[in-house]
Motif scaffolding. Structure first.
Motif, PDB file in Angstrom:
ATOM      1  N   PRO A   5       0.831  -1.208   0.000  1.00 20.66           N
ATOM      2  CA  PRO A   5       0.000   0.000   0.000  1.00 20.66           C
ATOM      3  C   PRO A   5       0.867   1.260   0.000  1.00 20.66           C
ATOM      4  CG  PRO A   5       0.010  -1.046   2.178  1.00 20.66           C
ATOM      5  CD  PRO A   5       0.719  -1.979   1.240  1.00 20.66           C
ATOM      6  N   PRO A   6       0.450   2.299  -0.719  1.00 17.10           N
ATOM      7  CA  PRO A   6      -0.745   2.398  -1.554  1.00 17.10           C
ATOM      8  C   PRO A   6      -0.478   2.045  -3.019  1.00 17.10           C
ATOM      9  CG  PRO A   6       0.257   4.535  -1.370  1.00 17.10           C
ATOM     10  CD  PRO A   6       1.151   3.598  -0.598  1.00 17.10           C
ATOM     11  N   LEU A   7       0.670   1.442  -3.308  1.00 18.66           N
ATOM     12  CA  LEU A   7       1.075   1.225  -4.701  1.00 18.66           C
ATOM     13  C   LEU A   7       0.405   0.030  -5.354  1.00 18.66           C
ATOM     14  CD1 LEU A   7       4.912   1.877  -4.317  1.00 18.66           C
ATOM     15  CD2 LEU A   7       3.130   3.498  -4.995  1.00 18.66           C
ATOM     16  N   GLY A   8       0.016  -0.972  -4.552  1.00 20.77           N
ATOM     17  CA  GLY A   8      -0.575  -2.178  -5.106  1.00 20.77           C
ATOM     18  C   GLY A   8       0.465  -3.246  -5.384  1.00 20.77           C
ATOM     19  N   PRO A   9       0.115  -4.241  -6.208  1.00 21.26           N
ATOM     20  CA  PRO A   9       1.031  -5.354  -6.479  1.00 21.26           C
ATOM     21  C   PRO A   9       2.351  -4.884  -7.096  1.00 21.26           C
ATOM     22  CG  PRO A   9      -1.190  -5.871  -7.221  1.00 21.26           C
ATOM     23  CD  PRO A   9      -1.192  -4.419  -6.861  1.00 21.26           C
ATOM     24  N   LEU A  10       3.448  -5.283  -6.472  1.00 25.80           N
ATOM     25  CA  LEU A  10       4.756  -4.828  -6.950  1.00 25.80           C
ATOM     26  C   LEU A  10       5.083  -5.369  -8.339  1.00 25.80           C
ATOM     27  CD1 LEU A  10       6.962  -5.061  -3.740  1.00 25.80           C
ATOM     28  CD2 LEU A  10       6.148  -3.000  -4.887  1.00 25.80           C
ATOM     29  N   ALA A  11       4.683  -6.603  -8.613  1.00 20.98           N
ATOM     30  CA  ALA A  11       4.987  -7.173  -9.931  1.00 20.98           C
ATOM     31  C   ALA A  11       4.372  -6.328 -11.043  1.00 20.98           C
ATOM     32  CB  ALA A  11       4.495  -8.611 -10.020  1.00 20.98           C
ATOM     33  N   SER A  12       3.168  -5.806 -10.809  1.00 20.60           N
ATOM     34  CA  SER A  12       2.516  -4.959 -11.814  1.00 20.60           C
ATOM     35  C   SER A  12       3.228  -3.625 -11.948  1.00 20.60           C
ATOM     36  CB  SER A  12       1.049  -4.733 -11.429  1.00 20.60           C
ATOM     37  OG  SER A  12       0.341  -5.944 -11.399  1.00 20.60           O
ATOM     38  N   LEU A  13       3.601  -3.036 -10.811  1.00 22.92           N
ATOM     39  CA  LEU A  13       4.300  -1.753 -10.848  1.00 22.92           C
ATOM     40  C   LEU A  13       5.620  -1.882 -11.593  1.00 22.92           C
ATOM     41  CD1 LEU A  13       4.812   0.732  -7.928  1.00 22.92           C
ATOM     42  CD2 LEU A  13       6.783  -0.055  -9.227  1.00 22.92           C
ATOM     43  N   TRP A  14       6.395  -2.919 -11.250  1.00 21.23           N
ATOM     44  CA  TRP A  14       7.699  -3.064 -11.873  1.00 21.23           C
ATOM     45  C   TRP A  14       7.598  -3.511 -13.326  1.00 21.23           C
ATOM     46  CZ3 TRP A  14      11.358  -0.392 -10.258  1.00 21.23           C
ATOM     47  CH2 TRP A  14      11.591  -0.195  -8.891  1.00 21.23           C
ATOM     48  N   ARG A  15       6.515  -4.181 -13.676  1.00 23.98           N
ATOM     49  CA  ARG A  15       6.372  -4.618 -15.069  1.00 23.98           C
ATOM     50  C   ARG A  15       6.425  -3.419 -16.013  1.00 23.98           C
ATOM     51  NH1 ARG A  15       1.552  -7.206 -14.794  1.00 23.98           N
ATOM     52  NH2 ARG A  15       2.610  -8.908 -13.722  1.00 23.98           N
ATOM     53  N   TRP A  16       5.764  -2.339 -15.626  1.00 27.98           N
ATOM     54  CA  TRP A  16       5.765  -1.136 -16.464  1.00 27.98           C
ATOM     55  C   TRP A  16       7.135  -0.468 -16.466  1.00 27.98           C
ATOM     56  CZ3 TRP A  16       1.995  -0.130 -19.754  1.00 27.98           C
ATOM     57  CH2 TRP A  16       0.741  -0.698 -19.525  1.00 27.98           C
ATOM     58  N   ALA A  17       7.756  -0.397 -15.295  1.00 28.64           N
ATOM     59  CA  ALA A  17       9.039   0.295 -15.199  1.00 28.64           C
ATOM     60  C   ALA A  17      10.176  -0.498 -15.828  1.00 28.64           C
ATOM     61  CB  ALA A  17       9.346   0.598 -13.729  1.00 28.64           C
ATOM     62  N   LEU A  18      10.153  -1.825 -15.673  1.00 21.33           N
ATOM     63  CA  LEU A  18      11.253  -2.659 -16.136  1.00 21.33           C
ATOM     64  C   LEU A  18      11.201  -2.960 -17.633  1.00 21.33           C
ATOM     65  CD1 LEU A  18      11.575  -5.295 -13.257  1.00 21.33           C
ATOM     66  CD2 LEU A  18      13.244  -3.538 -13.885  1.00 21.33           C
ATOM     67  N   ALA A  19      10.020  -2.877 -18.223  1.00 22.69           N
ATOM     68  CA  ALA A  19       9.888  -3.286 -19.623  1.00 22.69           C
ATOM     69  C   ALA A  19      10.906  -2.588 -20.536  1.00 22.69           C
ATOM     70  CB  ALA A  19       8.460  -3.063 -20.102  1.00 22.69           C
ATOM     71  N   PRO A  20      10.967  -1.251 -20.563  1.00 20.48           N
ATOM     72  CA  PRO A  20      11.941  -0.629 -21.485  1.00 20.48           C
ATOM     73  C   PRO A  20      13.388  -0.897 -21.094  1.00 20.48           C
ATOM     74  CG  PRO A  20      10.905   1.035 -20.075  1.00 20.48           C
ATOM     75  CD  PRO A  20      10.163  -0.235 -19.847  1.00 20.48           C
ATOM     76  N   VAL A  21      13.655  -1.032 -19.796  1.00 21.57           N
ATOM     77  CA  VAL A  21      15.022  -1.251 -19.324  1.00 21.57           C
ATOM     78  C   VAL A  21      15.519  -2.636 -19.711  1.00 21.57           C
ATOM     79  CG1 VAL A  21      16.451  -1.488 -17.257  1.00 21.57           C
ATOM     80  CG2 VAL A  21      14.802   0.389 -17.426  1.00 21.57           C
TER      81      VAL A  21
END
Length: 267
Positions: free
Chosen positions: A147-163
């Motif tokens: 909280p309050p970000l939600g599931p970490l895998a979903s958050l990092w999926r967006w951030a890690l994709a281009p990297v």
């Protein structure tokens, strides 16, 4: 270490999970902007802020959110103090079964040099780090909904994709992550054909095969060490199978939608 020229092969990319076991360091406090992959700094700051706030405000709730038992409450206090905590190199910080078998710090000089550019550790706190990055001991699984970000895998999926898409470009990807951490980045269509996950199977006396978990971590560490110690040019999944077959008992390569899976057998 100078970056490879654009036309020079960068060697295989080894993706590792972190470990729950971590050693305490003596380095300076965490500096997000000095970590590898500075594109992740904003996401790292958000996760760090959310974790520290949670662990400072309500230790009981923090333990529940993080999935910690009564004997692990010291990890809540450790998380609360992350901003000022001492750091260690990532290749010394993680002490789990996979890292004990991988033994990054004891690799020969040439292999350690390769590891500096070929190893990426996927982290619930920091997204992705390299062996030389200075990281504090923390407790935060990629499977947590923070909280309050939600599931970490979903958050990092967006951030890690281009990297990680950029890191994986034109390279063989040896994916040694567990399923929890694999959820944070999945290879795209142009990368999947050069991505190999390692499945460890125990062969019974009757020839039956079964998936193993604890031994799988050790075997994946051994696989990573073999890859880093080898100067061989690895570009395709079959190249990895050929290399590992010199040291381990290997089974078939299986093509799947998200990439290839190589069976490594134990008895």
């Amino acid at each position: 270490m100078p970056a490879p020229a654009d036309d020079e092969p960068r060697g295989p990319l080894l993706l590792l999970p972190p470990s729950e076991g971590k050693t305490s360091g003596a380095g300076p406090p965490l500096e997000l902007a000095r970590l590898s992959f500075p594109e992740l700094t904003d996401a790292r700051a958000s996760v760090l802020e959310a974790l520290v706030t949670l662990c400072c405000s309500d230790a009981q709730r923090a333990a529940e959110v993080l999935g910690l038992g009564p004997r692990q409450r010291e990890d809540v206090a450790r998380n609360a103090a992350l901003r000022a905590a001492p750091t260690a190199r990532a290749d010394a910080l993680y002490t789990g079964v996979l890292f004990e078998a991988l033994e990054l710090r004891s690799l020969p000089p040439a292999a350690r040099s390769r590891a500096s550019s070929q190893v990426v550790i996927v982290s619930g706190l920091l997204g992705a780090v390299r062996p030389a990055d200075l990281v504090p001991a923390y407790r935060l699984s990629m499977g947590v909904s923070l909280p309050p970000l939600g599931p970490l895998a979903s958050l990092w999926r967006w951030a890690l994709a281009p990297v990680l898409d950029a890191e994986a470009r034109d390279r063989l990807v040896v994916d040694l992550r567990s399923s929890t951490y694999a959820a944070a980045w999945r290879p795209g269509r142009d990368v999947a054909g050069r991505t190999v996950g390692v499945r460890v199977l125990r062969v019974g006396e009757d020839g039956s095969r079964s998936v193993v978990s604890h031994d799988a971590k050790h075997t994946r560490g051994v696989v990573g060490r073999i890859v880093l110690r080898s100067p061989a040019r690895l570009e395709q999944p079959r190249d990895l199978r050929r290399l590992l077959a010199r040291h381990l008992e290997v089974g078939d390569l299986h093509e799947q939608r998200s990439g290839w899976v190589l069976d490594v057998l134990t008895r």
